[in-house]
Design an enzyme around this catalytic site. Structure first.
Site, mmCIF file in Angstrom:
data_model
loop_
_atom_site.group_PDB
_atom_site.id
_atom_site.type_symbol
_atom_site.label_atom_id
_atom_site.label_comp_id
_atom_site.label_asym_id
_atom_site.label_seq_id
_atom_site.Cartn_x
_atom_site.Cartn_y
_atom_site.Cartn_z
ATOM 1 C CG ASN A 197 36.544 31.406 27.593
ATOM 2 O OD1 ASN A 197 35.533 31.951 28.018
ATOM 3 N ND2 ASN A 197 36.939 30.207 28.027
ATOM 4 C CG ASP A 200 38.983 22.893 23.537
ATOM 5 O OD1 ASP A 200 38.054 22.399 24.202
ATOM 6 O OD2 ASP A 200 38.812 23.515 22.465
ATOM 7 C CE LYS A 251 54.658 39.963 36.456
ATOM 8 N NZ LYS A 251 54.915 41.364 36.685
ATOM 9 C CG PHE A 305 25.580 25.729 25.908
ATOM 10 C CD1 PHE A 305 24.802 24.921 26.721
ATOM 11 C CD2 PHE A 305 25.127 27.008 25.605
ATOM 12 C CE1 PHE A 305 23.596 25.372 27.227
ATOM 13 C CE2 PHE A 305 23.924 27.478 26.112
ATOM 14 C CZ PHE A 305 23.157 26.656 26.918
#
Ligand SMILES: Cc1cc2nc3c(=O)[nH]c(=O)nc-3n(C[C@H](O)[C@H](O)[C@H](O)COP(=O)(O)O)c2cc1C
Length: 395
Positions: A208, A274, A284, A320
């Site tokens: 994020n 989450d 990979k 938060f």
């Protein structure tokens, strides 16, 4: 905090004088009372009118102008809680460090006995001059706080040391003097920062946009206020306190659990994913022969809820939340659901604050659902305000 403090700013004849407008504005915004003294040379760079408009006060220049009651330099000394000279020229530094008092600013500097901050700014050659350095050393030894100039591009066209420190740094130096009471002494505070990274394969992850700046600011301010700080972060920081580097939510959960055990509080400013991919590919993932790739995700541990469940009497947990709508309602429902002591809520729909920005604005909600608004400010100032509210500094 600078609120209600009497701040006297001395401006001398350096090219950086214009930058002090911003410093004055920051003090005024934070409800300090500001008066300005200028040297004759400073008048060549900025006008008193600018500072009179910003402060709402007369600018003082001449020490012989208004002596019917008390000499101006003594009246200003009595009034001020702190004196800041910024920018401080080599000339004024030389005078102050040698007890010379030949204008209003140097006279009051000579008489001033309260906290005194000097922010030098000059050309690199001047800054490196052996006598200037001797004078700076003298001032430091005598207990003056010097906000060191920075390296960078200077107005004279050269690159080097001598540029006025960032205005925020000067502001912080003043703020720290007033917040200087180490009100978090003997407290262990664990802070989390940054966004977790959930591996998909050895080179890819789900992440994020969290920069870690808010958590960093809280950890810095807690440390300045005397706390033993442990910052558990996904972003590496070089700090004078303990920083534990983690990557995934699971790793962060383990570190938080261990450090929170004997801590006084936990402030969870990190953006924790989450979900994480159920299977992390060891190799990979190649795009050949795969047109559609489906990632199956599993829920991550909810660190905040888990810590709220195990928290002992007296331990404080601050969560938060980042919301793009209904900030107050969503924050209130989160505090009830998770059982934490405070929730700090950010509006992430705003482009001028929060993620990656140096600024923030938030609301802080406590268990009784009392809401406090922390107005837009630097993350550092928001962090100070947040800690002061959480620890009820004024009581
Ligand atoms: C364009 C210009 C820029 C100057 N910038 C600086 C500076 O950044 N720092 C400094 O120490 N002196 C600087 N000076 C020199 C000072 O203005 C000079 O030493 C003056 O006497 C300082 O007076 P004061 O300390 O009473 O303000 C500059 C001079 C000029 C003409």
């Amino acid at each position: 905090m600078v609120r209600g403090k009497n701040i006297l700013i001395g401006i001398t004849g350096g090219i950086a004088a214009y930058k002090i407008c911003e410093l004055v504005r920051m003090f005024k915004k934070n409800q300090a009372n500001v008066k300005v003294v200028m040297t004759e040379a400073a008048l060549e760079f900025v006008t008193p009118l600018t500072f009179e408009t910003l402060t709402g006060e007369t600018v003082f220049i001449d020490q012989f102008e208004n002596i019917e009651r008390k000499p101006e330099h003594i009246a200003l000394c009595d009034w001020a809680d702190i004196l800041i000279i910024a920018p401080a020229t080599a000339n004024t530094i030389g005078k102050i460090s040698n007890g010379i008092a030949d204008n209003l600013l140097t006279s009051l500097a000579c008489a001033f006995k309260k906290p005194f901050i000097i922010a030098p700014a000059m050309n690199t050659g001047m800054w490196e001059n052996v006598f200037v350095q001797e004078n700076i050393q003298k001032l430091k030894t005598a207990g003056y706080k010097i906000v060191e100039p920075e390296e960078g591009f200077l107005a004279c066209g050269t690159n080097g040391a001598g540029r006025l420190a960032a205005i925020e740094k000067i502001y912080d130096a003043v703020n720290n003097i007033f917040c200087g009471k180490k009100y978090l002494l003997n407290k262990k505070i664990v802070v989390t920062a940054g966004g977790t990274k959930e591996n998909i394969d050895p080179v890819r992850y789900i992440g994020n946009y969290s920069s870690g700046k808010m958590g960093e600011a809280i950890a810095d301010k807690a440390f300045e206020a005397g706390a033993e700080v442990v910052l558990i972060s996904t972003v590496p920081f070089d700090k004078p306190y303990t920083v534990i580097l983690t990557k995934t939510a699971k790793e962060m959960a383990e570190e938080v659990k261990r450090e929170f055990e004997n801590a006084d509080s936990l402030i969870m400013a990190a953006a924790v994913a989450d979900y994480r991919p159920i299977d992390v590919s060891e190799e990979k993932i190649k795009k050949e022969n795969i047109d559609e790739l489906t990632l199956q995700l599993v829920k991550n541990p909810d660190i905040l809820s888990e810590m709220c469940k195990i928290k002992k009497e007296g331990q404080i947990v601050v969560g938060f939340c980042a919301e793009s709508q209904n900030l107050e309602q969503n924050a209130a429902s989160k505090i009830r659901k998770k059982g934490c002591d405070f929730i700090a809520a950010n509006d992430i729909s705003r482009k001028d604050i929060a993620f990656s920005s140096d600024f923030n604005e938030m609301i802080l909600i406590d268990k009784e659902l009392k809401v406090r608004h922390l107005k837009k400010d630097t993350k550092k100032n928001i962090a100070s305000e947040l800690l002061e509210l959480i620890y009820d500094k004024d009581n």
